[in-house]
Design a protein around this motif. Structure first.
Motif, PDB file in Angstrom:
ATOM      1  N   VAL A   1      -2.144   9.359  -2.667  1.00  0.00           N
ATOM      2  CA  VAL A   1      -1.145   8.481  -3.272  1.00  0.00           C
ATOM      3  C   VAL A   1      -0.639   9.057  -4.591  1.00  0.00           C
ATOM      4  O   VAL A   1       0.568   9.024  -4.879  1.00  0.00           O
ATOM      5  CB  VAL A   1      -1.721   7.066  -3.470  1.00  0.00           C
ATOM      6  N   SER A   2      -1.531   9.621  -5.389  1.00  0.00           N
ATOM      7  CA  SER A   2      -1.105  10.215  -6.665  1.00  0.00           C
ATOM      8  C   SER A   2      -0.158  11.382  -6.446  1.00  0.00           C
ATOM      9  O   SER A   2       0.854  11.515  -7.161  1.00  0.00           O
ATOM     10  CB  SER A   2      -2.328  10.678  -7.468  1.00  0.00           C
ATOM     11  N   LEU A   3      -0.457  12.232  -5.459  1.00  0.00           N
ATOM     12  CA  LEU A   3       0.435  13.355  -5.171  1.00  0.00           C
ATOM     13  C   LEU A   3       1.793  12.861  -4.686  1.00  0.00           C
ATOM     14  O   LEU A   3       2.836  13.388  -5.093  1.00  0.00           O
ATOM     15  CB  LEU A   3      -0.194  14.274  -4.123  1.00  0.00           C
ATOM     16  N   ALA A   4       1.783  11.861  -3.811  1.00  0.00           N
ATOM     17  CA  ALA A   4       3.050  11.318  -3.311  1.00  0.00           C
ATOM     18  C   ALA A   4       3.872  10.739  -4.453  1.00  0.00           C
ATOM     19  O   ALA A   4       5.088  10.979  -4.549  1.00  0.00           O
ATOM     20  CB  ALA A   4       2.776  10.253  -2.256  1.00  0.00           C
ATOM     21  N   GLN A   5       3.227   9.998  -5.341  1.00  0.00           N
ATOM     22  CA  GLN A   5       3.936   9.431  -6.482  1.00  0.00           C
ATOM     23  C   GLN A   5       4.505  10.523  -7.378  1.00  0.00           C
ATOM     24  O   GLN A   5       5.664  10.463  -7.796  1.00  0.00           O
ATOM     25  CB  GLN A   5       2.993   8.542  -7.292  1.00  0.00           C
ATOM     26  N   GLY A   6       3.664  11.526  -7.679  1.00  0.00           N
ATOM     27  CA  GLY A   6       4.108  12.588  -8.582  1.00  0.00           C
ATOM     28  C   GLY A   6       5.273  13.378  -8.032  1.00  0.00           C
ATOM     29  O   GLY A   6       6.266  13.628  -8.747  1.00  0.00           O
ATOM     30  N   ILE A  27      12.945  10.492  -5.503  1.00  0.00           N
ATOM     31  CA  ILE A  27      13.087  10.050  -4.116  1.00  0.00           C
ATOM     32  C   ILE A  27      12.066   8.936  -3.850  1.00  0.00           C
ATOM     33  O   ILE A  27      11.079   8.803  -4.576  1.00  0.00           O
ATOM     34  CB  ILE A  27      12.885  11.203  -3.109  1.00  0.00           C
ATOM     35  N   PRO A  28      12.281   8.133  -2.818  1.00  0.00           N
ATOM     36  CA  PRO A  28      11.389   6.996  -2.560  1.00  0.00           C
ATOM     37  C   PRO A  28      10.157   7.398  -1.745  1.00  0.00           C
ATOM     38  O   PRO A  28      10.052   8.509  -1.216  1.00  0.00           O
ATOM     39  CB  PRO A  28      12.276   6.040  -1.771  1.00  0.00           C
ATOM     40  N   VAL A  29       9.248   6.418  -1.623  1.00  0.00           N
ATOM     41  CA  VAL A  29       7.977   6.613  -0.925  1.00  0.00           C
ATOM     42  C   VAL A  29       7.786   5.510   0.110  1.00  0.00           C
ATOM     43  O   VAL A  29       8.159   4.359  -0.121  1.00  0.00           O
ATOM     44  CB  VAL A  29       6.798   6.593  -1.920  1.00  0.00           C
ATOM     45  N   VAL A  30       7.197   5.877   1.235  1.00  0.00           N
ATOM     46  CA  VAL A  30       6.712   4.899   2.212  1.00  0.00           C
ATOM     47  C   VAL A  30       5.203   5.070   2.322  1.00  0.00           C
ATOM     48  O   VAL A  30       4.714   6.190   2.518  1.00  0.00           O
ATOM     49  CB  VAL A  30       7.361   5.092   3.598  1.00  0.00           C
ATOM     50  N   THR A  31       4.460   3.978   2.170  1.00  0.00           N
ATOM     51  CA  THR A  31       3.009   4.024   2.372  1.00  0.00           C
ATOM     52  C   THR A  31       2.683   3.486   3.760  1.00  0.00           C
ATOM     53  O   THR A  31       3.300   2.535   4.238  1.00  0.00           O
ATOM     54  CB  THR A  31       2.263   3.202   1.310  1.00  0.00           C
ATOM     55  N   VAL A  32       1.699   4.111   4.404  1.00  0.00           N
ATOM     56  CA  VAL A  32       1.324   3.769   5.779  1.00  0.00           C
ATOM     57  C   VAL A  32      -0.184   3.549   5.831  1.00  0.00           C
ATOM     58  O   VAL A  32      -0.948   4.331   5.259  1.00  0.00           O
ATOM     59  CB  VAL A  32       1.724   4.894   6.760  1.00  0.00           C
ATOM     60  N   SER A  33      -0.608   2.519   6.500  1.00  0.00           N
ATOM     61  CA  SER A  33      -2.036   2.274   6.678  1.00  0.00           C
ATOM     62  C   SER A  33      -2.709   3.445   7.374  1.00  0.00           C
ATOM     63  O   SER A  33      -2.250   3.903   8.439  1.00  0.00           O
ATOM     64  CB  SER A  33      -2.246   1.013   7.521  1.00  0.00           C
ATOM     65  N   SER A  34      -3.794   3.920   6.807  1.00  0.00           N
ATOM     66  CA  SER A  34      -4.544   5.007   7.441  1.00  0.00           C
ATOM     67  C   SER A  34      -5.200   4.537   8.740  1.00  0.00           C
ATOM     68  O   SER A  34      -5.358   5.325   9.681  1.00  0.00           O
ATOM     69  CB  SER A  34      -5.599   5.558   6.478  1.00  0.00           C
ATOM     70  N   LEU A  35      -5.562   3.254   8.822  1.00  0.00           N
ATOM     71  CA  LEU A  35      -6.089   2.714  10.076  1.00  0.00           C
ATOM     72  C   LEU A  35      -5.012   2.663  11.155  1.00  0.00           C
ATOM     73  O   LEU A  35      -5.287   2.881  12.337  1.00  0.00           O
ATOM     74  CB  LEU A  35      -6.669   1.318   9.843  1.00  0.00           C
ATOM     75  N   GLN A  36      -3.768   2.395  10.754  1.00  0.00           N
ATOM     76  CA  GLN A  36      -2.665   2.404  11.719  1.00  0.00           C
ATOM     77  C   GLN A  36      -2.407   3.819  12.218  1.00  0.00           C
ATOM     78  O   GLN A  36      -2.213   4.038  13.423  1.00  0.00           O
ATOM     79  CB  GLN A  36      -1.403   1.834  11.088  1.00  0.00           C
ATOM     80  N   ALA A  37      -2.387   4.783  11.310  1.00  0.00           N
ATOM     81  CA  ALA A  37      -2.208   6.177  11.717  1.00  0.00           C
ATOM     82  C   ALA A  37      -3.326   6.605  12.663  1.00  0.00           C
ATOM     83  O   ALA A  37      -3.091   7.302  13.660  1.00  0.00           O
ATOM     84  CB  ALA A  37      -2.166   7.082  10.492  1.00  0.00           C
ATOM     85  N   VAL A  82       9.941   2.462  -1.060  1.00  0.00           N
ATOM     86  CA  VAL A  82       9.844   1.852  -2.394  1.00  0.00           C
ATOM     87  C   VAL A  82       9.896   2.934  -3.462  1.00  0.00           C
ATOM     88  O   VAL A  82       9.740   4.133  -3.186  1.00  0.00           O
ATOM     89  CB  VAL A  82       8.540   1.040  -2.545  1.00  0.00           C
ATOM     90  N   ALA A  83      10.104   2.508  -4.693  1.00  0.00           N
ATOM     91  CA  ALA A  83      10.037   3.427  -5.820  1.00  0.00           C
ATOM     92  C   ALA A  83       8.620   3.980  -5.939  1.00  0.00           C
ATOM     93  O   ALA A  83       7.654   3.297  -5.586  1.00  0.00           O
ATOM     94  CB  ALA A  83      10.438   2.715  -7.108  1.00  0.00           C
ATOM     95  N   PRO A  84       8.465   5.215  -6.423  1.00  0.00           N
ATOM     96  CA  PRO A  84       7.135   5.836  -6.475  1.00  0.00           C
ATOM     97  C   PRO A  84       6.075   4.994  -7.159  1.00  0.00           C
ATOM     98  O   PRO A  84       4.931   4.920  -6.696  1.00  0.00           O
ATOM     99  CB  PRO A  84       7.396   7.135  -7.238  1.00  0.00           C
ATOM    100  N   GLU A  85       6.444   4.326  -8.246  1.00  0.00           N
ATOM    101  CA  GLU A  85       5.451   3.549  -8.985  1.00  0.00           C
ATOM    102  C   GLU A  85       4.967   2.320  -8.217  1.00  0.00           C
ATOM    103  O   GLU A  85       3.940   1.715  -8.553  1.00  0.00           O
ATOM    104  CB  GLU A  85       5.999   3.120 -10.348  1.00  0.00           C
ATOM    105  N   LEU A  86       5.673   1.953  -7.148  1.00  0.00           N
ATOM    106  CA  LEU A  86       5.275   0.805  -6.324  1.00  0.00           C
ATOM    107  C   LEU A  86       4.478   1.227  -5.093  1.00  0.00           C
ATOM    108  O   LEU A  86       4.058   0.375  -4.305  1.00  0.00           O
ATOM    109  CB  LEU A  86       6.509   0.013  -5.887  1.00  0.00           C
TER     110      LEU A  86
END
Length: 229
Positions: free
Chosen positions: A75-80, A87-97, A205-209
């Motif tokens: 998550v830190s690398l994605a945010q950075g 650019i924006p970020v999408v977070t995905v559940s690791s259990l879903q993946a 979402v925005a990186p900070e979110l």
């Protein structure tokens, strides 16, 4: 659309690049080496596709649950990266993946990650018409012995929790188990698969979110709990 997907929540470090309709990836089971591997993997994929980081439209990341250090790293690398590139970020559940590692049929899917300390991260899923998966219950941390599952005609089980707690889980799964793979881990290509739909739906979402999901706050047993005090 061009975007990177990162998944470092378990023993496997993986990165995928979605470049138009093409998906290329790097993945390695490498406990405790994620910080060393993840950025070189990303750079290799960009070079293979002939892209610079500035050509990326977004970043996707496995948000956990999983190993605390791995989830934080991803998550830190994605945010950075997203902040640097605006650019924006999408977070995905690791259990879903992880659930997307299961065979594609009508059986329910149990994704289960060994959470250490006698616990598992777990969720049950069903296949959607488009090949994705939807929750049948909720993502949670629990003991294998206390696991209660929704009704299903049959199950596929994927994840390291099966390797650790197979005997207990067999008793807790009330329907036939069609397949069970304990050496399966969340992969960036599946993070990318889920994220592609969310990017198209405007759910980035925005990186900070872009926040991690741990499911529990405790990272280690006390000396008393370990029987050492």
């Amino acid at each position: 659309m061009n975007f990177l997907a990162i998944e470092t929540s378990t023993e496997t470090c993986s990165v995928a690049l979605v470049h138009g309709d093409e998906v290329i990836e790097r993945s390695e089971v490498a406990p405790r080496r994620h910080a060393e591997l993840v950025l070189p993997m990303a750079d290799e994929l960009l070079a293979e596709a002939g892209l610079k980081r500035q050509a990326l439209d977004g970043i996707a990341v496995g948000r956990g649950p999983g190993a605390f250090t791995g989830v934080r790293l991803g998550v830190s690398l994605a945010q950075g990266m997203a902040m640097a590139l605006d650019i924006p970020v999408v977070t995905v559940s690791s259990l879903q993946a992880l659930a997307l590692e299961a065979p594609e049929d009508d059986a329910a899917i149990l994704s289960v990650i060994d959470a250490r300390m006698g616990e598992i991260y777990v969720a049950a899923w069903r296949r959607d018409a488009d090949g994705g998966v939807s929750l049948l219950d909720r993502e949670r941390v629990d003991t294998a012995a206390a696991l209660v599952l929704p009704e299903a005609a049959a199950w596929h089980v994927v994840g390291s929790g099966w390797a650790t707690y197979e005997a207990i889980l067999r008793e807790r799964i009330p329907a036939p188990i069609l397949s069970a793979e304990g050496a399966r881990y969340p992969q960036a290509r599946h993070v990318a698969e889920v994220a592609a739909r969310r990017f198209r739906a405007g759910e980035a979402v925005a990186p900070e979110l872009a926040l991690p999901v741990y499911l529990r706050d405790k990272v280690a047993l006390t000396l008393v709990e370990q029987g050492k005090a």
